[in-house]
Enzyme design. Structure first.
Site, PDB file in Angstrom:
ATOM      1  N   ASN A   1       0.806  -1.223   0.000  1.00 60.78           N
ATOM      2  CA  ASN A   1       0.000   0.000   0.000  1.00 60.78           C
ATOM      3  C   ASN A   1       0.841   1.276   0.000  1.00 60.78           C
ATOM      4  O   ASN A   1       0.372   2.322  -0.410  1.00 60.78           O
ATOM      5  CB  ASN A   1      -0.959   0.010   1.192  1.00 60.78           C
ATOM      6  CG  ASN A   1      -0.315  -0.442   2.463  1.00 60.78           C
ATOM      7  OD1 ASN A   1       0.175  -1.577   2.560  1.00 60.78           O
ATOM      8  ND2 ASN A   1      -0.286   0.425   3.449  1.00 60.78           N
TER       9      ASN A   1
ATOM     10  N   SER B   1     -10.995  -5.246  -0.901  1.00 61.27           N
ATOM     11  CA  SER B   1     -11.774  -4.159  -0.307  1.00 61.27           C
ATOM     12  C   SER B   1     -12.329  -3.276  -1.415  1.00 61.27           C
ATOM     13  O   SER B   1     -11.586  -2.853  -2.305  1.00 61.27           O
ATOM     14  CB  SER B   1     -10.872  -3.336   0.624  1.00 61.27           C
ATOM     15  OG  SER B   1     -11.608  -2.286   1.186  1.00 61.27           O
ATOM     16  N   ALA B   2     -13.635  -2.987  -1.351  1.00 60.35           N
ATOM     17  CA  ALA B   2     -14.283  -2.274  -2.462  1.00 60.35           C
ATOM     18  C   ALA B   2     -13.833  -0.825  -2.619  1.00 60.35           C
ATOM     19  O   ALA B   2     -13.771  -0.309  -3.726  1.00 60.35           O
ATOM     20  CB  ALA B   2     -15.800  -2.312  -2.266  1.00 60.35           C
ATOM     21  N   HIS B   3     -13.496  -0.173  -1.491  1.00 63.16           N
ATOM     22  CA  HIS B   3     -13.252   1.280  -1.609  1.00 63.16           C
ATOM     23  C   HIS B   3     -11.922   1.624  -2.261  1.00 63.16           C
ATOM     24  O   HIS B   3     -11.617   2.784  -2.492  1.00 63.16           O
ATOM     25  CB  HIS B   3     -13.421   1.983  -0.253  1.00 63.16           C
ATOM     26  CG  HIS B   3     -12.333   1.767   0.736  1.00 63.16           C
ATOM     27  ND1 HIS B   3     -11.394   2.734   1.001  1.00 63.16           N
ATOM     28  CD2 HIS B   3     -12.040   0.737   1.544  1.00 63.16           C
ATOM     29  CE1 HIS B   3     -10.572   2.285   1.945  1.00 63.16           C
ATOM     30  NE2 HIS B   3     -10.951   1.072   2.289  1.00 63.16           N
TER      31      HIS B   3
ATOM     32  N   CYS C   1      -3.345   4.961   7.417  1.00 63.74           N
ATOM     33  CA  CYS C   1      -3.249   4.588   8.828  1.00 63.74           C
ATOM     34  C   CYS C   1      -1.952   5.102   9.428  1.00 63.74           C
ATOM     35  O   CYS C   1      -1.943   5.710  10.484  1.00 63.74           O
ATOM     36  CB  CYS C   1      -3.289   3.082   8.992  1.00 63.74           C
ATOM     37  SG  CYS C   1      -4.461   2.300   7.918  1.00 63.74           S
TER      38      CYS C   1
HETATM   39  N1  PLP Z   1      -4.731  -4.185   3.398  1.00 69.05           N
HETATM   40  C1  PLP Z   1      -4.142  -3.250   2.647  1.00 69.05           C
HETATM   41  C2  PLP Z   1      -2.936  -3.598   1.830  1.00 69.05           C
HETATM   42  C3  PLP Z   1      -4.644  -1.946   2.640  1.00 69.05           C
HETATM   43  O1  PLP Z   1      -4.054  -1.004   1.903  1.00 69.05           O
HETATM   44  C4  PLP Z   1      -5.785  -1.642   3.424  1.00 69.05           C
HETATM   45  C5  PLP Z   1      -6.307  -0.265   3.496  1.00 69.05           C
HETATM   46  O2  PLP Z   1      -5.600   0.695   3.333  1.00 69.05           O
HETATM   47  C6  PLP Z   1      -6.375  -2.679   4.177  1.00 69.05           C
HETATM   48  C7  PLP Z   1      -5.815  -3.940   4.141  1.00 69.05           C
HETATM   49  C8  PLP Z   1      -7.576  -2.431   5.015  1.00 69.05           C
HETATM   50  O3  PLP Z   1      -8.722  -2.388   4.202  1.00 69.05           O
HETATM   51  P1  PLP Z   1     -10.089  -1.743   4.745  1.00 69.05           P
HETATM   52  O4  PLP Z   1      -9.871  -0.279   4.802  1.00 69.05           O
HETATM   53  O5  PLP Z   1     -11.118  -2.129   3.731  1.00 69.05           O
HETATM   54  O6  PLP Z   1     -10.342  -2.372   6.069  1.00 69.05           O
END
Ligand code: PLP
Length: 387
Positions: A149, A197-199, A323
Site C-alpha cells: 500500500n 476491499s471495495a473502496h 493509517c
Molecule cells: N490491506 C491493505 C494492503 C490496505 O491497503 C488496506 C487499506 O488501506 C487494508 C488492508 C484495510 O482495508 P479496509 O480499509 O477495507 O479495512
C-alpha cells in the site's frame, strides 16, 4: 482539487452510485427474508457476488462478503491459525504488510503462535530463498501481500503459492491494493485465500470480500445468524454489496485500458521528478510496482511538510498509508527497505487513478519542484549537508 491518493481510498464511480441507489431506498429488503423484497435483495447480492468472483477468476461459492480488507484479513489469518493449530503453530508473513495483517499476527503471537516476518530488500520484494528457509514442519500458514500500500511493489505471489502448495501450507494474500488494478486469477496465483476491499477500486467503503478456495476449512471468528457460510454472520450490507459488484464489473471491463494509461502517467511523473529534482529518489522497485503508485523521498525534507504544502495548493497526496500517516512514527515499510529513520519520514506517496489526467500530472510535477525548493531553503539537514 487534484486527488492523487487512490491507495487511501478512491472516489465512488457514478455508475456504482446509481446501482446502489435503489437499494438504499425502495429495495431495502433483508436478504434472509422470504417475501419479494428479501428475494429481490438476495438475487441482487448473488449477482454482485458473481461479478466479484469473475474479476479474480473464482467460483461464486468461493466468495464471502465482509466489511472490508481488515475483516477479510482477520477472518483468513485467525481462521486458518485456529483450524490448523493441531498441525503446527508457525506462520510466515512479510515485514511490510498492512497493519490488518501485522497486528493480527502479533495478536496470534500473544496466543502462542510463532510468526516469522520475512525481510524485503531495497526493491521492496521478498526473496524466495528466505521463504524456503523459514518453512518448518510447524508452518501452517503463509500470508504475504500482493501489492504494497505504500510503495506499490508486487510480490511473486504465484511462486510463493507453488512453494506453499508443495509443502501443504495454506496461503493467504492481502490483495486489497491490487484487485482492480492489475489482472488477478486466483488459480494462476496458487492462493487459498485472498482479501479484497471495495473502496480501493471505486466502490463504497465498509464492504469487501474474502476468496476462500473450495475445500479450504477455516475456523469462524465471528458468531451469529449464519450468513456467508457462517464465517461472516450478520445482516448483509446490500447497498454496499451491489456497489462493490458494479465496481468489479467496471474494473474488469476497463483493466485493459487503465493499466497502460496509469503506467504511462506514473512513469512520466517518476522520470520528470527524478530528472529535475536534485537528491530525489523513488522508493521501491521501478517496474514491479502498481501502475498508479509513486513513492518519492527528498533528502532533507519531511513528508508531512510536503503533503501539507501540496494540500494548501489543492493537491491531495500522502506520506504513506492513511493509517500510518496518523502516527508520527517512521514508516515500517520504508525502514524495511533499508532507509534510515530520517529518510523514512521523508516520503511522498502519490497514487493515481483513472480520472487523473496528463495535465494534472504536469501541475503536480511543477508543484513538487516548487514545494521541495521552498522547504529546502529552511531545512537545517539540507543546508548542513550542503556545507
Ligand atoms: N490491506 C491493505 C494492503 C490496505 O491497503 C488496506 C487499506 O488501506 C487494508 C488492508 C484495510 O482495508 P479496509 O480499509 O477495507 O479495512
Amino acid at each position: 482539487m487534484i486527488y492523487m491518493d487512490h491507495s487511501a481510498t478512491s472516489p465512488i464511480k457514478e455508475e456504482v452510485f446509481k446501482a446502489m441507489e435503489p437499494y438504499l431506498k425502495e429495495s431495502f429488503g433483508n436478504a434472509s427474508t422470504l417475501y419479494y423484497l428479501g428475494r429481490e435483495a438476495k438475487e441482487a447480492m448473488e449477482n454482485a457476488r458473481r461479478k466479484v468472483a469473475e474479476l479474480i477468476g473464482a467460483d461464486l461459492s468461493e466468495i464471502i462478503f465482509t466489511s472490508g480488507g481488515t475483516e477479510s484479513d482477520n477472518i483468513a489469518i485467525q481462521g486458518i491459525a485456529y483450524k490448523m493449530q493441531s498441525k503446527g503453530n508457525h506462520i510466515i508473513t512479510s515485514s511490510i504488510e498492512h497493519p490488518a495483517v501485522i497486528e493480527t499476527c502479533k495478536a496470534l503471537e500473544k496466543r502462542g503462535f510463532e510468526v516469522t516476518y520475512l525481510p524485503v530488500y531495497e526493491n521492496g520484494i521478498i526473496k524466495i530463498n528466505d521463504l524456503k528457509e523459514a518453512i518448518s514442519d510447524e508452518t501452517i500458514l503463509i500470508t504475504i501481500m500482493h501489492a504494497n500500500n505504500e510503495i506499490g511493489t508486487i510480490q511473486p505471489i504465484a511462486e510463493i503459492g507453488e512453494i506453499a502448495k508443495k509443502h501443504d501450507i495454506k496461503f493467504h494474500t492481502d490483495a486489497v491494493q491490487s484487485v482492480g488494478k492489475i489482472p488477478i486469477d486466483v488459480k494462476k496465483l496458487n492462493v487459498d485465500l485472498l482479501s479484497i476491499s471495495a473502496h480501493k477500486l471505486y466502490g463504497p467503503k465498509g464492504i469487501g470480500a474474502l476468496y476462500i478456495k473450495k475445500g479450504t476449512r477455516i475456523e469462524p471468528i465471528l458468531f451469529g445468524g449464519g450468513q456467508e457460510h457462517d464465517l461472516r454472520p450478520g445482516t448483509e450490507n446490500i447497498p454496499g454489496i451491489i456497489g462493490f459488484g458494479k465496481a468489479c464489473e467496471i474494473a474488469n471491463r476497463e483493466l485493459e485500458n487503465s493499466i497502460p494509461y496509469l503506467t504511462n502517467l506514473r512513469d512520466k511523473l517518476i522520470d520528470s521528478v527524478l530528472n529535475n529534482i536534485e537528491k530525489s529518489y523513488l522508493n521501491g522497485d521501478k517496474k514491479k510496482r502498481l501502475p498508479g503508485n509513486v513513492n518519492f523521498r527528498f533528502t532533507g525534507i519531511e513528508g508531512e511538510s510536503i503533503v501539507l504544502m501540496l494540500d494548501s495548493m489543492g493537491i491531495a497526496g500522502s506520506t504513506g498509508s492513511a493509517c500510518s500517516s496518523k502516527k508520527l512514527t517512521a514508516s515500517h515499510v520504508l525502514k524495511a527497505i533499508g532507509l534510515e529513520d530520517v529518510d523514512s519520514h521523508g516520503s511522498l506517496r502519490l497514487t493515481l487513478g483513472v480520472e487523473n489526467t496528463e495535465k494534472e500530472v504536469l501541475v503536480i510535477i511543477q508543484a513538487i519542484s516548487s514545494v521541495v525548493e521552498k522547504l529546502r531553503v529552511i531545512s537545517p539537514i539540507w543546508n548542513n549537508n550542503k556545507t
